[in-house]
Write a protein that holds these residues in place. Structure first.
Motif, PDB file in Angstrom:
ATOM      1  N   VAL A   1      -5.538  -2.894   2.442  1.00 34.69           N
ATOM      2  CA  VAL A   1      -6.428  -2.209   1.509  1.00 34.69           C
ATOM      3  C   VAL A   1      -5.812  -0.859   1.180  1.00 34.69           C
ATOM      4  N   ILE A   2      -5.846  -0.490  -0.085  1.00 35.27           N
ATOM      5  CA  ILE A   2      -5.419   0.846  -0.513  1.00 35.27           C
ATOM      6  C   ILE A   2      -6.624   1.537  -1.148  1.00 35.27           C
ATOM      7  N   ILE A   3      -6.896   2.761  -0.718  1.00 36.07           N
ATOM      8  CA  ILE A   3      -7.946   3.594  -1.310  1.00 36.07           C
ATOM      9  C   ILE A   3      -7.271   4.845  -1.851  1.00 36.07           C
ATOM     10  N   ALA A   4      -7.601   5.238  -3.091  1.00 35.09           N
ATOM     11  CA  ALA A   4      -6.942   6.380  -3.718  1.00 35.09           C
ATOM     12  C   ALA A   4      -7.945   7.163  -4.568  1.00 35.09           C
ATOM     13  N   ARG A   5      -7.569   8.371  -4.859  1.00 32.34           N
ATOM     14  CA  ARG A   5      -8.393   9.177  -5.755  1.00 32.34           C
ATOM     15  C   ARG A   5      -8.322   8.577  -7.166  1.00 32.34           C
TER      16      ARG A   5
ATOM     17  N   GLY B   1       0.809  -1.215   0.000  1.00 31.85           N
ATOM     18  CA  GLY B   1       0.000   0.000   0.000  1.00 31.85           C
ATOM     19  C   GLY B   1       0.839   1.260   0.000  1.00 31.85           C
ATOM     20  N   ASN B   2       1.936   1.259   0.771  1.00 33.94           N
ATOM     21  CA  ASN B   2       2.812   2.435   0.794  1.00 33.94           C
ATOM     22  C   ASN B   2       3.519   2.641  -0.541  1.00 33.94           C
TER      23      ASN B   2
ATOM     24  N   VAL C   1      -4.909   6.343   1.083  1.00 30.44           N
ATOM     25  CA  VAL C   1      -4.831   5.797   2.445  1.00 30.44           C
ATOM     26  C   VAL C   1      -4.616   4.297   2.334  1.00 30.44           C
ATOM     27  N   THR C   2      -3.715   3.765   3.129  1.00 30.46           N
ATOM     28  CA  THR C   2      -3.544   2.319   3.182  1.00 30.46           C
ATOM     29  C   THR C   2      -3.734   1.824   4.610  1.00 30.46           C
TER      30      THR C   2
END
Length: 370
Positions: free
Chosen positions: A241-245, A96-97, A225-226
């Motif tokens: 989990v990774i959430i991104a624009r 995620g990072n 955000v991860t």
């Protein structure tokens, strides 16, 4: 397929060894109180969440539908913009990072990465892999980033974009960076193009329910955000989990004809089992269950801190933290309880940690100081 008796014995020995180790680790953030027996039947399939979870593909032995529901759950939790977010289930916080910084680099190819000394080691790995110019920022004693040093470091690159990794719970002290303040500091020194990635590996599932809530989500101005799935929610394998624009993800999208889908993830072929595990967890718990688990853990963390101090051990923790920090422990205690140690040692009170375990550790630490 049949194993010989010696191989079967080795498996039995390994099981016993892992079972014993599982009963006495307190220094690493892994939830232990989970039961996923209804999901074991899925292990008979060659499950592969190949391609973009939001697109159909040729390979259909997947759990994309469940993956999307997990992503939607955390997108709402992190106040992501409606129809303006994208995400997927990763192999853990490190992926995620790397992915978050990858998106930042693709948006701002000439950007400079900034992260604190207390950031997870995966961040320094990510900037090397991505060949990003970077600056390491000092931390405050409790683990939060030093905003004055951030201003000093960023002022030298004020004419270049800034790619920031904000820690929402540092590895050793559970320090939380204020993303709103980070953005304000950068603006004050003249940086105008900013990408903020929030590493919320441990705290992500419960940080939104804290009061006051730490500024770290999309309405607070972050771009990705991860979280880790195994640390607080619980899973039998590392996951995240990774959430991104969505607008940033579209920069890295590539159509792959032979899979009938787009390549948007970092790892390509992905485990189809972990989305089912995380879906099961959030469906069982919901927000109410997450809050209940956090409250139980936080009370135990407060108890542990108080009991150590009552026995003359200088323990402390950040507000609402599940991480209790104390002076480095002796090697015997470190080895038995698998206690993470740098300049300090710590215990992380995750779901499944019991008062009996903590009492035994407290007595062991106190005894060594007598």
């Amino acid at each position: 397929m049949t194993l010989g008796s010696q191989d079967l014995e080795r498996l039995d020995q390994l099981f016993c060894s892992m079972q014993d180790a599982n009963a006495c680790f307190l220094g690493y953030p892994f939830a232990k109180d989970f039961k996923y027996e209804p999901l074991w039947r899925f292990l008979k399939f060659t499950g592969n969440n190949l391609g973009d979870p939001f697109e159909p593909g040729t390979y259909r032995v997947n759990s994309h539908a469940f993956e999307r529901e997990v992503v939607d759950f955390f997108a709402q939790l992190f106040r992501a913009p409606d129809r303006g977010f994208w995400g997927y289930i990763t192999n853990g916080g490190t992926e995620g990072n790397i992915y978050g910084l990858y998106l930042g680099r693709e948006r701002y190819p000439d950007g400079v990465a900034y992260f604190s000394r207390d950031s997870h080691y995966s961040v320094s790995k990510a900037v090397r892999l991505l060949r990003l110019e970077y600056a390491v920022v000092d931390s405050q004693s409790h683990g939060e980033i030093n905003y004055d040093d951030l201003a000093r470091k960023a002022s030298g690159g004020r004419n270049r974009p800034a790619l920031i990794v904000a820690n929402i719970g540092t590895t050793m002290k559970e320090g939380r960076d204020d993303t709103s303040r980070i953005r304000a500091v950068l603006r004050d020194v003249g940086v105008r193009e900013i990408y903020i990635h929030a590493d919320a590996a441990l705290c992500g599932p419960y940080a939104p329910i804290l009061s006051p809530k730490p500024p770290f989500d999309f309405e607070d101005g972050v771009d990705s955000v991860t979280i880790s799935g195994h640390k607080f929610l619980g899973a039998p394998m590392p996951c995240g989990v990774i959430i991104a624009r969505k607008s940033n993800v579209q920069r890295v999208l590539r159509a792959i004809d032979y899979i009938g889908s787009s390549d948007t993830t970092l790892s390509g072929s992905r485990n189809a089992y972990t989305p089912i595990v995380l879906w099961y967890a959030i469906r069982c718990l919901g927000i109410v269950g997450i809050k209940r688990m956090f409250d139980q853990c936080e009370r135990l963390a407060a108890y542990t801190c108080d009991e150590l101090n009552a026995r003359g051990v200088g323990a402390w923790r950040n507000p609402y933290a599940l991480t209790v920090v104390f002076p480095p422990v002796e090697e015997a205690i470190k080895a038995k309880w698998q206690i993470a140690t740098q300049d300090v040692s710590h215990v992380v009170v995750t779901p499944g940690t019991t008062k009996d375990q903590l009492d035994t550790l407290i007595e062991a630490i106190a005894d060594t100081g007598r």
